[in-house]
Design a protein around this motif. Structure first.
Motif, PDB file in Angstrom:
ATOM      1  N   GLU A  74      19.530  56.070  61.418  1.00  0.00           N
ATOM      2  CA  GLU A  74      19.057  57.438  61.233  1.00  0.00           C
ATOM      3  C   GLU A  74      18.737  57.675  59.760  1.00  0.00           C
ATOM      4  O   GLU A  74      19.461  57.218  58.883  1.00  0.00           O
ATOM      5  CB  GLU A  74      20.179  58.379  61.689  1.00  0.00           C
ATOM      6  CG  GLU A  74      19.832  59.816  61.796  1.00  0.00           C
ATOM      7  CD  GLU A  74      20.984  60.628  62.383  1.00  0.00           C
ATOM      8  OE1 GLU A  74      20.730  61.393  63.319  1.00  0.00           O
ATOM      9  OE2 GLU A  74      22.130  60.504  61.892  1.00  0.00           O
ATOM     10  N   SER A  75      17.662  58.403  59.497  1.00  0.00           N
ATOM     11  CA  SER A  75      17.328  58.771  58.119  1.00  0.00           C
ATOM     12  C   SER A  75      18.129  60.014  57.739  1.00  0.00           C
ATOM     13  O   SER A  75      18.631  60.740  58.610  1.00  0.00           O
ATOM     14  CB  SER A  75      15.829  59.073  58.000  1.00  0.00           C
ATOM     15  OG  SER A  75      15.522  60.311  58.618  1.00  0.00           O
TER      16      SER A  75
ATOM     17  N   ARG B 122      19.699  66.848  63.032  1.00  0.00           N
ATOM     18  CA  ARG B 122      20.645  66.670  64.147  1.00  0.00           C
ATOM     19  C   ARG B 122      21.918  67.486  63.917  1.00  0.00           C
ATOM     20  O   ARG B 122      22.396  68.178  64.819  1.00  0.00           O
ATOM     21  CB  ARG B 122      20.990  65.190  64.335  1.00  0.00           C
ATOM     22  CG  ARG B 122      22.070  64.960  65.408  1.00  0.00           C
ATOM     23  CD  ARG B 122      22.480  63.508  65.517  1.00  0.00           C
ATOM     24  NE  ARG B 122      22.839  62.891  64.250  1.00  0.00           N
ATOM     25  CZ  ARG B 122      23.987  63.106  63.589  1.00  0.00           C
ATOM     26  NH1 ARG B 122      24.893  63.930  64.075  1.00  0.00           N
ATOM     27  NH2 ARG B 122      24.225  62.504  62.441  1.00  0.00           N
TER      28      ARG B 122
ATOM     29  N   GLU C   8      16.627  63.002  59.518  1.00  0.00           N
ATOM     30  CA  GLU C   8      17.003  63.062  60.936  1.00  0.00           C
ATOM     31  C   GLU C   8      18.448  63.531  61.092  1.00  0.00           C
ATOM     32  O   GLU C   8      18.754  64.325  61.980  1.00  0.00           O
ATOM     33  CB  GLU C   8      16.824  61.692  61.593  1.00  0.00           C
ATOM     34  CG  GLU C   8      15.372  61.262  61.713  1.00  0.00           C
ATOM     35  CD  GLU C   8      15.204  59.796  62.072  1.00  0.00           C
ATOM     36  OE1 GLU C   8      14.182  59.472  62.718  1.00  0.00           O
ATOM     37  OE2 GLU C   8      16.084  58.969  61.719  1.00  0.00           O
ATOM     38  N   ALA C   9      19.323  63.047  60.219  1.00  0.00           N
ATOM     39  CA  ALA C   9      20.734  63.446  60.282  1.00  0.00           C
ATOM     40  C   ALA C   9      20.893  64.943  59.995  1.00  0.00           C
ATOM     41  O   ALA C   9      21.647  65.630  60.689  1.00  0.00           O
ATOM     42  CB  ALA C   9      21.559  62.635  59.290  1.00  0.00           C
TER      43      ALA C   9
ATOM     44  N   ILE D 137      25.669  60.266  58.532  1.00  0.00           N
ATOM     45  CA  ILE D 137      24.386  59.704  58.942  1.00  0.00           C
ATOM     46  C   ILE D 137      24.685  58.539  59.884  1.00  0.00           C
ATOM     47  O   ILE D 137      25.424  57.621  59.533  1.00  0.00           O
ATOM     48  CB  ILE D 137      23.570  59.217  57.723  1.00  0.00           C
ATOM     49  CG1 ILE D 137      23.272  60.399  56.797  1.00  0.00           C
ATOM     50  CG2 ILE D 137      22.285  58.526  58.173  1.00  0.00           C
ATOM     51  CD1 ILE D 137      22.619  60.019  55.477  1.00  0.00           C
ATOM     52  N   GLU D 138      24.124  58.596  61.073  1.00  0.00           N
ATOM     53  CA  GLU D 138      24.369  57.563  62.067  1.00  0.00           C
ATOM     54  C   GLU D 138      23.494  56.341  61.799  1.00  0.00           C
ATOM     55  O   GLU D 138      22.450  56.431  61.143  1.00  0.00           O
ATOM     56  CB  GLU D 138      24.109  58.116  63.468  1.00  0.00           C
ATOM     57  CG  GLU D 138      25.078  59.234  63.829  1.00  0.00           C
ATOM     58  CD  GLU D 138      24.824  59.849  65.192  1.00  0.00           C
ATOM     59  OE1 GLU D 138      23.834  59.481  65.864  1.00  0.00           O
ATOM     60  OE2 GLU D 138      25.626  60.707  65.586  1.00  0.00           O
ATOM     61  N   ARG D 139      23.937  55.205  62.306  1.00  0.00           N
ATOM     62  CA  ARG D 139      23.201  53.945  62.133  1.00  0.00           C
ATOM     63  C   ARG D 139      21.758  54.102  62.617  1.00  0.00           C
ATOM     64  O   ARG D 139      21.505  54.631  63.687  1.00  0.00           O
ATOM     65  CB  ARG D 139      23.882  52.834  62.922  1.00  0.00           C
ATOM     66  CG  ARG D 139      23.075  51.548  62.937  1.00  0.00           C
ATOM     67  CD  ARG D 139      23.884  50.446  63.442  1.00  0.00           C
ATOM     68  NE  ARG D 139      24.691  50.154  62.255  1.00  0.00           N
ATOM     69  CZ  ARG D 139      25.570  49.203  62.133  1.00  0.00           C
ATOM     70  NH1 ARG D 139      25.827  48.430  63.090  1.00  0.00           N
ATOM     71  NH2 ARG D 139      26.239  49.011  61.029  1.00  0.00           N
TER      72      ARG D 139
END
Length: 121
Positions: free
Chosen positions: A41-42, A49, A45-46, A37-39
């Motif tokens: 990002e929920s 993606r 969303e991860a 999970i990117e900074r």
């Protein structure tokens, strides 16, 4: 706080999995799509993606369908519905495919088989 999101991608009675190239416990096992999970990002969303990046498909996460398994609170499993696209593996998978939830390959990652049995059947 979750560090990784795993997409449980469903289409009818089928689930999408990839045959992993990773040099860890997933190597040459059928496993779910997922990643960090990117900074900012929920987990949802991860998961969406990662599905685009690793399988070249569009999915929609089911609201409220987030699960932690076996006390691994750093990993969240997100049930997602397939929307469109032809699944194509990136370099994290040898191949990718749809499998009937009642007839998984024998070399499915054990934890993933348990998740399917508990959440999707």
């Amino acid at each position: 706080m979750y560090k990784a999101a795993v997409s449980i991608i469903v289409k009818g009675d089928k689930v999408l999995m990839g045959y992993a190239t990773s040099k860890d416990f997933r190597y040459k096992k059928w496993s779910f799509i997922g990643g960090g999970i990117e900074r900012g990002e929920s987990p949802i969303e991860a998961a969406e993606r990662e599905s685009r990046e690793e399988a070249n498909i569009v999915v929609t996460a089911r609201p409220g369908e987030l699960y932690s398994v076996d006390g691994k609170e750093s990993i969240v499993y997100v049930i997602c519905d397939y929307v469109k696209g032809m699944p194509v593996p990136n370099d994290e998978f040898f191949q990718i495919g749809w499998f009937d939830i009642n007839d998984l390959p024998i070399d499915t990652l054990e934890l993933n088989a348990k998740i399917i049995a508990n959440l999707l059947k």
